[in-house]
Design a protein around this motif. Structure first.
Motif, PDB file in Angstrom:
ATOM      1  N   TYR B  16       0.822  -1.217   0.000  1.00 14.44           N
ATOM      2  CA  TYR B  16       0.000   0.000   0.000  1.00 14.44           C
ATOM      3  C   TYR B  16       0.854   1.264   0.000  1.00 14.44           C
ATOM      4  O   TYR B  16       0.524   2.257  -0.625  1.00 14.44           O
ATOM      5  N   ILE B  17       1.969   1.200   0.723  1.00 10.44           N
ATOM      6  CA  ILE B  17       2.849   2.376   0.766  1.00 10.44           C
ATOM      7  C   ILE B  17       3.381   2.668  -0.646  1.00 10.44           C
ATOM      8  O   ILE B  17       3.404   3.811  -1.095  1.00 10.44           O
ATOM      9  N   ASN B  18       3.749   1.595  -1.359  1.00  9.00           N
ATOM     10  CA  ASN B  18       4.246   1.793  -2.729  1.00  9.00           C
ATOM     11  C   ASN B  18       3.153   2.297  -3.659  1.00  9.00           C
ATOM     12  O   ASN B  18       3.407   3.136  -4.526  1.00  9.00           O
ATOM     13  N   LEU B  19       1.938   1.782  -3.474  1.00 10.26           N
ATOM     14  CA  LEU B  19       0.816   2.264  -4.293  1.00 10.26           C
ATOM     15  C   LEU B  19       0.612   3.766  -4.085  1.00 10.26           C
ATOM     16  O   LEU B  19       0.411   4.520  -5.042  1.00 10.26           O
ATOM     17  N   VAL B  20       0.677   4.166  -2.812  1.00 10.94           N
ATOM     18  CA  VAL B  20       0.490   5.592  -2.501  1.00 10.94           C
ATOM     19  C   VAL B  20       1.607   6.409  -3.136  1.00 10.94           C
ATOM     20  O   VAL B  20       1.366   7.433  -3.774  1.00 10.94           O
ATOM     21  N   LYS B  21       2.837   5.918  -2.979  1.00 10.66           N
ATOM     22  CA  LYS B  21       3.979   6.665  -3.526  1.00 10.66           C
ATOM     23  C   LYS B  21       3.847   6.879  -5.022  1.00 10.66           C
ATOM     24  O   LYS B  21       4.178   7.937  -5.552  1.00 10.66           O
ATOM     25  N   LYS B  22       3.390   5.829  -5.715  1.00  8.29           N
ATOM     26  CA  LYS B  22       3.254   5.929  -7.171  1.00  8.29           C
ATOM     27  C   LYS B  22       2.130   6.882  -7.552  1.00  8.29           C
ATOM     28  O   LYS B  22       2.184   7.528  -8.590  1.00  8.29           O
ATOM     29  N   MET B  23       1.112   6.962  -6.710  1.00  7.87           N
ATOM     30  CA  MET B  23      -0.095   7.671  -7.114  1.00  7.87           C
ATOM     31  C   MET B  23      -0.057   9.165  -6.821  1.00  7.87           C
ATOM     32  O   MET B  23      -0.546   9.963  -7.608  1.00  7.87           O
ATOM     33  N   VAL B  24       0.487   9.561  -5.652  1.00  9.51           N
ATOM     34  CA  VAL B  24       0.321  10.969  -5.247  1.00  9.51           C
ATOM     35  C   VAL B  24       1.116  11.920  -6.135  1.00  9.51           C
ATOM     36  O   VAL B  24       2.263  11.677  -6.465  1.00  9.51           O
ATOM     37  N   LEU B  49       6.451   6.166   7.252  1.00  8.11           N
ATOM     38  CA  LEU B  49       6.505   5.235   6.123  1.00  8.11           C
ATOM     39  C   LEU B  49       5.850   5.837   4.882  1.00  8.11           C
ATOM     40  O   LEU B  49       6.281   5.571   3.767  1.00  8.11           O
ATOM     41  N   LEU B  50       4.810   6.640   5.067  1.00  8.46           N
ATOM     42  CA  LEU B  50       4.117   7.238   3.932  1.00  8.46           C
ATOM     43  C   LEU B  50       4.921   8.433   3.424  1.00  8.46           C
ATOM     44  O   LEU B  50       5.655   9.066   4.177  1.00  8.46           O
ATOM     45  N   PRO B  51       4.775   8.751   2.150  1.00  8.38           N
ATOM     46  CA  PRO B  51       5.571   9.860   1.618  1.00  8.38           C
ATOM     47  C   PRO B  51       5.121  11.211   2.179  1.00  8.38           C
ATOM     48  O   PRO B  51       4.020  11.342   2.716  1.00  8.38           O
ATOM     49  N   TYR B  52       5.977  12.174   1.998  1.00 10.21           N
ATOM     50  CA  TYR B  52       5.781  13.528   2.512  1.00 10.21           C
ATOM     51  C   TYR B  52       4.434  14.113   2.090  1.00 10.21           C
ATOM     52  O   TYR B  52       3.824  14.895   2.819  1.00 10.21           O
TER      53      TYR B  52
END
Lengths: 355, 386
Positions: B16-24, B49-52
């Protein structure tokens, strides 16, 4: 919990209570007169029988220890309830002080026992507690050499309070202390955490669990003795009140190093974890009474760990973390899912959450 | 542990963290409503863990935090009455009133007891017929059914010495207050899963529509929060504003009807003052007149002075998502869990307590440098992705 419900109450089955004419403790049992004398001669001396105690002197004169360094520690026990799954205030008062001595790298030898008893306390319960102390002291190989009894008015204390003071002889080659801690030291816990605190909570008013969670209360100097021969131990702590987190925070602060632990490696029983989840408690802050934390030279860690696992009290021992140069004075936990956070010292008691 | 470990799985979290990183593509401000979610975010380090781009602000869902100070003063005054056993959840014990907290009142001789359920308080009342047993009924829709049940049973079985001091609050009016404020910066909500378990989420459709804000009903485990966050972000990136349910294993759209029925039977909706936020119309629950014999507010005549909130505490702005705990000038210095200035530093659901316990803020009081710099540096050092 009344006596009829006690698990350990069967001990008195083999040793009938020596005082049968008084069903409960009176103020006169602490007055220093005939009843006090009776109590001491019949209830206290026989179970703990030894030369020093039998002298019935004001204090005990102990043999010389051939130049070994001495250590002394004192602790008071006011646990409520006084009987809980797997133990009682009596055994706890022996284990607690024996462990404090052992954590100084010493072999516990002698104990003093001070009893403060509430007027009206059942004589039966007192006998059960004394027998439990006798058993714990015998298992630990320590002698109760002096004692004191006070009885206070009803309501002035809660059933029974016990103070024990222990004297031990430091194992010659051991040098234990926060100042001995070095970066790279491995941190080992001797078994599953948080069991004692949850055991006590499980029998407190208003909280009943379907499964019995027994305290881990035990004397740990035998385990320390097994460990000390296998490697260089820099620090030892028994994480009692305040739990693992408080012990680690104290040592991080005192040593000036940082501490890192891995959540995944913390041994914890399923039932205990379940209870903690339910009550909103963090097992890192819950009390243990039969566990130790050891800071061990990293090269010796495997050997010490193996020695611990060979001992019944260390079967589930695990390396939970290490000492680092980073973040001095702080304990940082690597969470199960890969995050990191600071593990702070607890403030007051952990209070169960609302929802 | 079954039903827990699955939601703390590292691989799934990374996914999920990678999905978020790719999407935002930009920064978004998301409010998690419930203090339990705030603690999970900080405890598991999800904010690191989540991006900025993912900016969590922390919502008003800490019942202890929003209980007005005058009610705490009142609780203490009732507890200090003769022949009263005052009962409360543990959380409430250390929340500062104007002059003291409940634990202090206890140390001065008041009979204050911690209970785990209002039904335990009712049991105490049955066991102590000569005493008045009062329960401090704090909480959102989550605790309301059990509290309603205790009053209902007391009434039905004639336990006259049992009463509650109600401080119940409701979530949707608070969300509306936040959204309608000109200073609002919340762009998406993680709605509180436990509240929705009771009342469902049908009320949220009009909120999402009117304020064009995505609302995702979310659970409390790390994976729940990561998935809920991903769902909110996906809506934001795609320009949608819908109500979605991440916590479907527990929550149904209509909620739990029997629980709602007992709430309606015993309580009625009333205006309520929220600590730090102010008065919100129709945002609380009080006992219906049929049950006023069990209303501690009516039973006890106590005089309390004017409640004095600390002027330094910015709890209101934190609870509305306008500021974060580290923006507070007294955070970690004058205000600590040992000496709390405001309620969010006390409660196990308070945002300030979460930041203090799990962050590196202890050191702030030890250093004289620019406030906040040292801990921010440590925050960065601890972060693995920033």
């Amino acid at each position: 919990m009344s006596k009829s419900e006690k698990k350990e109450g069967t001990a008195s089955f083999h040793c009938p209570i020596p005082i049968s004419d008084y069903k409960s403790v009176l103020l006169a049992h602490g007055s220093g007169g005939k009843l006090t004398n009776d109590l001491i001669r019949k209830m206290f001396v026989p179970p703990f029988r030894n030369e020093q105690l039998e002298n019935l002197h004001d204090g005990a004169i102990l043999p010389s220890l051939n130049g070994r360094q001495l250590t002394i520690s004192t602790d008071s026990f006011v646990v409520n309830p006084i009987f809980f799954p797997g133990g009682d205030i009596g055994s706890l008062s022996v284990h607690g002080t024996v462990n404090d001595i052992a954590m100084c790298g010493a072999e516990p030898l002698y104990l003093s026992v001070g009893l403060i008893i509430e007027e009206g306390f059942p004589m039966d319960d007192l006998w059960t507690i004394i027998l439990s102390m006798e058993k714990a002291a015998k298992e630990a190989g320590v002698q109760v050499v002096t004692g004191d009894t006070k009885v206070v008015d009803r309501g002035k204390c809660d059933k029974i309070f016990i103070n024990t003071t222990g004297i031990g002889a430091v194992w010659p080659e051991m040098k234990i202390g926060a100042s001995e801690i070095q970066a790279g030291d491995k941190i080992i816990v001797s078994g599953d955490i948080a069991r004692h605190g949850i055991s006590i909570m499980s029998v407190r008013e208003g909280l009943e669990f379907e499964t019995v969670i027994e305290t881990d209360s035990a004397s740990l100097h035998g385990l320390v003795n097994a460990m000390r021969k296998k490697g260089e131990i820099h620090a030892l702590r028994d994480p009692t009140r305040g739990g693992v987190s408080s012990a680690l925070n104290e040592l991080a602060e005192a040593s000036g190093y940082g501490i890192q632990i891995d959540e995944e490696n913390l041994p914890i029983r399923e039932q205990v974890r379940g209870a903690c989840e339910l009550l909103g408690l963090d097992p890192l802050y819950v009390a243990n009474e039969g566990k130790l934390l050891a800071f061990v030279n990293s090269e010796d860690a495997d050997a010490v760990l193996n020695a611990m696992r060979a001992d019944p009290l260390g079967k589930e021992a695990a390396v939970i973390g290490e000492v680092v140069e980073d973040h001095p004075g702080l304990v940082v936990l690597n969470s199960r899912i890969g995050g990191r956070r600071v593990v702070d010292m607890i403030t007051g008691e952990q209070l169960p959450r609302i929802c | 542990m079954k039903y827990l470990d699955e939601y703390r799985d590292r691989e799934a979290a990374e996914k999920y963290i990678n999905l978020v990183k790719k999407m935002v593509t930009r920064q978004w401000t998301i409010m998690e409503i419930c203090g339990g979610q705030t603690h999970a975010i900080v405890k598991y380090g999800l904010n690191h863990l989540l991006p900025y781009e993912v900016n969590f602000v922390h919502g008003p869902g800490c019942p202890v935090c929003v209980t007005p100070q005058e009610l705490i003063d009142k609780a203490i005054a009732i507890a200090e009455q003769p022949d009263v056993i005052f009962t409360s959840f543990g959380d409430m014990m250390r929340v500062p009133g104007t002059h003291k907290d409940l634990l202090m009142a206890k140390s001065e001789g008041a009979d204050v007891r911690m209970v785990y359920s209002p039904l335990d308080a009712l049991k105490l009342a049955r066991g102590h017929p000569g005493k008045e047993v009062v329960f401090f009924a704090v909480g959102f829709e989550t605790t309301a059914p059990a509290n309603a049940m205790a009053v209902y049973q007391a009434s039905k079985t004639g336990v006259k010495n049992f009463s509650i001091l109600s401080s119940h609050v409701l979530v949707p009016p608070a969300m509306e207050t936040i959204l309608s404020s000109p200073e609002n910066r919340v762009q998406g909500f993680l709605a509180a899963g436990h509240v929705c378990t009771v009342v469902g989420y049908e009320e949220y459709y009009s909120l999402a529509e009117r304020y064009k804000v995505p609302i995702v009903v979310t659970g409390f485990e790390p994976l729940d929060i990561l998935q809920g966050t991903y769902m909110v972000l996906k809506q934001l990136e795609e320009g949608r504003y819908e109500v979605e349910n991440q916590y479907a294993r527990v929550v149904q759209s209509q909620g739990n009807i029997p629980s709602q029925n007992i709430i309606k039977k015993v309580f009625r909706v009333t205006d309520r003052n929220w600590r730090g936020v102010g008065g919100i119309p129709k945002s609380g629950l009080e006992l219906r007149s049929e049950y006023e014999a069990h209303d501690a507010n009516k039973k006890f005549e106590v005089n309390i002075g004017e409640a004095e909130n600390s002027p330094e505490c910015i709890a209101g702005e934190i609870l509305r998502g306008v500021k974060k705990p580290i923006d507070c000038p007294v955070f970690g210095t004058k205000c600590t869990p040992e000496h709390p200035v405001g309620a969010p530093m006390v409660s196990s659901e308070g945002a300030c307590a979460a930041y203090y316990h799990y962050g590196n803020y202890r050191q702030r009081s030890l250093q004289s440098g620019t406030p906040g710099q040292k801990e921010l540096q440590t925050e960065k050092n601890l972060g693995t992705n920033q």
